[in-house]
Motif scaffolding. Structure first.
Motif, short mmCIF file in Angstrom:
data_model
loop_
_atom_site.label_atom_id
_atom_site.label_comp_id
_atom_site.label_asym_id
_atom_site.label_seq_id
_atom_site.Cartn_x
_atom_site.Cartn_y
_atom_site.Cartn_z
N CYS A 162 0.85 -1.20 0.00
CA CYS A 162 0.00 0.00 0.00
C CYS A 162 0.88 1.25 0.00
O CYS A 162 1.82 1.36 0.77
CB CYS A 162 -0.88 -0.01 1.24
N ILE A 163 0.55 2.19 -0.90
CA ILE A 163 1.28 3.46 -0.90
C ILE A 163 0.40 4.59 -0.39
O ILE A 163 0.83 5.73 -0.34
CB ILE A 163 1.84 3.80 -2.29
N GLY A 164 -0.83 4.29 -0.03
CA GLY A 164 -1.66 5.29 0.62
C GLY A 164 -2.37 6.26 -0.31
O GLY A 164 -2.49 7.44 0.01
N THR A 165 -2.87 5.77 -1.45
CA THR A 165 -3.65 6.67 -2.30
C THR A 165 -5.04 6.91 -1.71
O THR A 165 -5.71 7.86 -2.09
CB THR A 165 -3.84 6.09 -3.71
N VAL B 45 -0.74 3.62 5.47
CA VAL B 45 -1.34 2.48 4.79
C VAL B 45 -2.79 2.32 5.22
O VAL B 45 -3.20 2.75 6.29
CB VAL B 45 -0.57 1.16 5.03
#
Lengths: 234, 166, 434
Positions: free
Chosen positions: A101-104, A144
């Motif tokens: 997860c890159i947190g979009t 995340v």
């Protein structure tokens, strides 16, 4: 035969006690965010008890509805994730791989049930809660997304145990933390691929309905209730 | 290069430019050898006529290459994914089409710039003479290389037109 | 036009060869504000994305608003310039470059916002398709991947579209300066001589680029709209979004172009070049886009209201009568009520009139992006999970800094190269006036 994990939530039984919320928080290392962040609606609960009020004084009534990840078969959160952090497992769960997860936060916007929670900061636990972290569950980093996993660690543990004992999984195993802790037994968990399991039986119940079924997300959680309930205003 | 040097004349007015070009033509040089250097395009004049560019076709080729690259990128990498998706589709033509489209356009754009740089002899090859006076509005007319005999003849004609640069 | 080639060259090279000293404090001030924004971003990176005001369920706020807004502004340039080039409009000559520059800078700024908004921005490169040790390729089904490809294509395309016609002007500068600047412009002019063959190839390449850039520009904002339209969120999941966003992008783009031109005109003394008829023509274009925007808004609102689907109508009334109603009516005022008379009445369509309308439009279009994103997210399907959103100082600082950054980049650009294309103006001198 592979499994297809599902749940039934009997709203006629739910008392809104919130034991499932606490059990989930303890089991899954869900951080407590503190008063200030909670006021900003940044709580991290993977399961919440929705309260809807109906009727006027002196005859008010409150309805409870535990809402957790619906583990949709046709999940809006999955295709929008650019890095496959949100994906479909072979047992039909909506997996969430924290490391990818890159947190979009795109999945959280796409989720019609608003059950995904986001680590706005690195998690902290008020003492002595930090001493009770579950070693079976990874702690999530800042940035995340996370959500209900149906207690994937318990599912895996049961599957491994059954395999070691060279037997099939028995009814009532595995059991997620919320189901285990529900005093009125409003939550039922099991394998939807087994037509004789209790959850399959309840999923076929005439009392059963899916949450927001009109969206076509095909959730694996069935909500059971005797009288029709068409939202908070009707 | 040694024996065949170029010769150019700096013209200050459009009609002198025309005269210089006519002089070169009368010396028997083909239009394609005559070089006219100016600080603005002189397309209104007859001597600026050039044969057609094949740029569009090359650009179409580049677009096809880009599109194929895009389609292969999306389809091959998705098939090569080691990810289990529980029966959910990974290869979806609709969305691959979007990536393919963008890479088609990118292929076309990159081909345009490369074809331009190569055919306009920029960056890669450049040993044409030049005079900064061109930026002040003068026009340089001449040829890049000429045998000595022809050069003298041209120089004679250019004298009347303007300053000579070699 | 009464100018001669010498005059054009002298007037337009002056800002570059002899930059005004008055610009220095402005540049310093803008740089300071940009630095403030950068510091805010670093603070957010260090502390965590939580310092922004986003929360559950409004996971996207100011940053994505800015993303859509700036990508929209970027449609000014290239698209308008390409259309005007292809239709061979004479009045395009002084404005094409001002427009193309806006595109490049607005795209750079816009493309920063997805990075700023990420929870883990240091991993943003995971969006790029390259063989990696994670054994994972990106998910091409995600609209964010489409964004990645579309914005990169558009950025490369618009950069080339800006730089191609800049080559002859850099050659011109090369011949007019000495020292390190001569070396710089020699490099930028790529060894340009100015043979008729080169001119011919340049115009052919520009023609092809103008054709190519239009579908790319349209696709970029279409895809930005699909970031929203692909999700089952009330009022997002709509087929009108793609054309609505593209029209809105061109609308705000023209407005940004007019604002930039007004500043250039007065600060660089380009009154002879950015003439009232340019503003008049752009004003007419802006008027058309204003009408088109209103048409789209009305179509979207009417269908939602008439359809009366419960989740959508909740968002509808939220913006119509709820806490967002003020913003909504300011938006309608800025995008339609104010610009319409200013641009429709010939007497008002002056430089001042178009400028005023453009400022309103830019404000209105920013609000429009905000109103598309925030109310829908705050009122999704389950009323229990409804929420609100309030930006923090970090988001506001970064937003303000990007506007300063745009002005700063534009100012610096106008001091490095002529902001009006010299050779195109010269070539236009011989063109019959239409």
């Amino acid at each position: 035969m592979s499994h297809c994990w599902g749940m039934a939530v009997d709203l006629d039984r739910c008392t809104g006690c919130g034991a499932c919320v606490i059990a989930c928080q303890a089991e899954n290392n869900v951080p407590t965010v503190g008063e200030e962040a909670a006021q900003k609606s940044r709580t991290m609960h993977w399961i919440r008890i929705e309260r809807y009020y109906e009727g006027e004084f002196p005859n008010p009534r409150v309805r409870f509805r535990p809402v957790l990840c619906q583990q949709c078969d046709n999940a809006p959160c999955e295709p929008v994730c650019p890095t496959y952090a949100s994906y479909h497992t072979s047992e039909g769960l909506n997996g969430q791989v924290y490391n990818r997860c890159i947190g979009t936060r795109y999945c959280a916007n796409a989720c019609p049930y608003t059950v995904r929670t986001f680590n706005f900061f690195n998690p902290v636990w008020d003492k002595p809660l930090h001493l009770q972290l579950n070693p079976e569950v990874s702690v999530r980093q800042i940035g995340v997304m996370e959500k209900c996993t149906f207690c994937i660690q318990r599912i895996k543990a049961s599957e491994i145990q059954a395999k070691a004992e060279n037997r099939a999984l028995r009814e009532g195993e595995p059991v997620p933390a919320c189901v285990q802790s529900c005093p009125p037994k409003a939550l039922v968990f099991g394998d939807l691929n087994d037509p004789d399991s209790e959850v399959s039986r309840l999923a076929r119940s005439p009392r059963g309905a899916k949450l927001l079924s009109e969206l076509g997300t095909q959730p694996k959680i069935t909500y059971l209730q005797r009288d029709s309930w068409d939202g908070p205003n009707s | 290069m040694s024996s065949a040097r170029g010769i150019f004349v700096l013209c200050s007015e459009p009609d002198r430019t025309e005269r210089a070009v006519n002089a070169l033509l009368s010396a028997g040089l083909p239009m394609s050898d005559i070089i006219v250097i100016s600080s603005e395009p002189l397309e209104r004049y007859r001597f600026a006529e050039l044969k057609k560019v094949r740029m569009p076709w090359l650009v179409v080729c580049g677009a096809v290459l880009g599109g194929m690259g895009g389609f292969l990128l999306t389809s091959l990498t998705q098939k090569g994914l080691a990810i289990r998706t529980g029966g959910m589709p990974v290869l979806t033509l609709w969305t691959d089409g979007i990536v393919t489209y963008e890479l088609t356009m990118l292929g076309a754009i990159l081909t345009t710039i490369v074809v331009f740089l190569v055919t306009a002899r920029l960056v890669f090859r450049n040993h044409l003479p030049y005079d900064p006076q061109v930026s002040q509005g003068k026009v340089m007319v001449g040829i890049a290389s000429a045998p000595d005999a022809l050069r003298d003849k041209i120089a004679e004609m250019f004298k009347a037109i303007g300053e000579i640069r070699e | 036009m009464a100018q001669t080639a010498e005059q054009i060259q002298r007037d337009l090279l002056r800002p570059v060869l002899d930059p005004s000293r008055r610009a220095k404090p402005v540049i310093a001030g803008l740089a300071l504000l940009v630095l403030a924004g950068f510091s805010a971003w670093m603070y957010q990176m260090y502390t965590g994305i939580g310092v922004a005001g986003i929360r559950r369920p409004v996971f996207w706020g100011f940053y994505i608003t800015n993303f859509v807004f700036w990508i929209g502004i970027s449609h000014a340039g290239t698209l308008i310039s390409a259309i005007l080039r292809l239709s061979n409009a004479t009045w395009r000559r002084p404005i094409t470059r001002c427009a193309e520059v806006i595109t490049v800078f607005a795209l750079l700024i816009g493309a920063m916002f997805p990075l700023i908004h990420l929870g883990r921005p240091w991993l943003a490169f995971w969006l790029a398709p390259y063989p990696n040790q994670r054994g994972l390729w990106p998910n091409y089904r995600s609209p964010l991947l489409w964004d990645f490809f579309a914005i990169n294509t558009y950025l490369i395309g618009s950069l080339i579209f800006l730089l191609l016609p800049l080559i002859p002007d850099c050659a011109l500068l090369r011949d007019n300066v000495t020292g390190w600047r001569n070396k710089l412009y020699s490099l930028l002019s790529l060894g340009w001589r100015g043979t008729q063959k080169q001119w011919h190839r340049l115009e052919a390449a520009m023609h092809i680029m103008a054709i190519l850039i239009i579908p790319v520009a349209v696709s970029v904002h279409t895809i930005v709209s699909w970031d929203f339209a692909m999700t089952p969120v009330p009022m997002w999941h709509s087929t009108i979004f793609a054309p609505y966003f593209v029209a809105g992008a061109i609308f705000s783009g023209i407005a940004a172009l007019i604002i930039a031109m007004v500043f250039l005109r007065s600060s660089l003394h380009l009154e002879e070049y950015l003439r009232p008829e340019c503003f008049d023509n752009l004003g007419k274009l802006l008027l058309v886009m204003s009408l088109l925007w209103f048409y789209f808004l009305f179509a979207e609102r009417l269908t939602t209201w008439y359809g009366n689907a419960r989740p959508e109508i909740a968002v509808f009334w939220l913006t119509q009568r709820g806490p967002y109603r003020h913003l909504f009516w300011v938006m309608v005022g800025c995008n339609f009520v104010l610009p319409f008379p200013l641009l429709a009445i010939k007497k008002l369509r002056t430089i001042a009139g178009t400028f005023l309308a453009s400022v309103a439009v830019v404000i209105g279009m920013w609000i429009e992006r905000y109103l598309i994103i925030v109310p829908s997210l705050s009122h999704k399907f389950l009323p229990y999970a409804w929420g609100t959103y309030r930006p923090t100082w970090v988001e506001i600082t970064i937003t303000a800094a990007t506007f300063c950054g745009m002005a700063l980049l534009y100012l610096l650009f106008s001091e490095v190269v002529p902001v009006v294309s010299i050779w195109e103006l010269k070539a236009g001198l011989r063109e019959p006036v239409r």
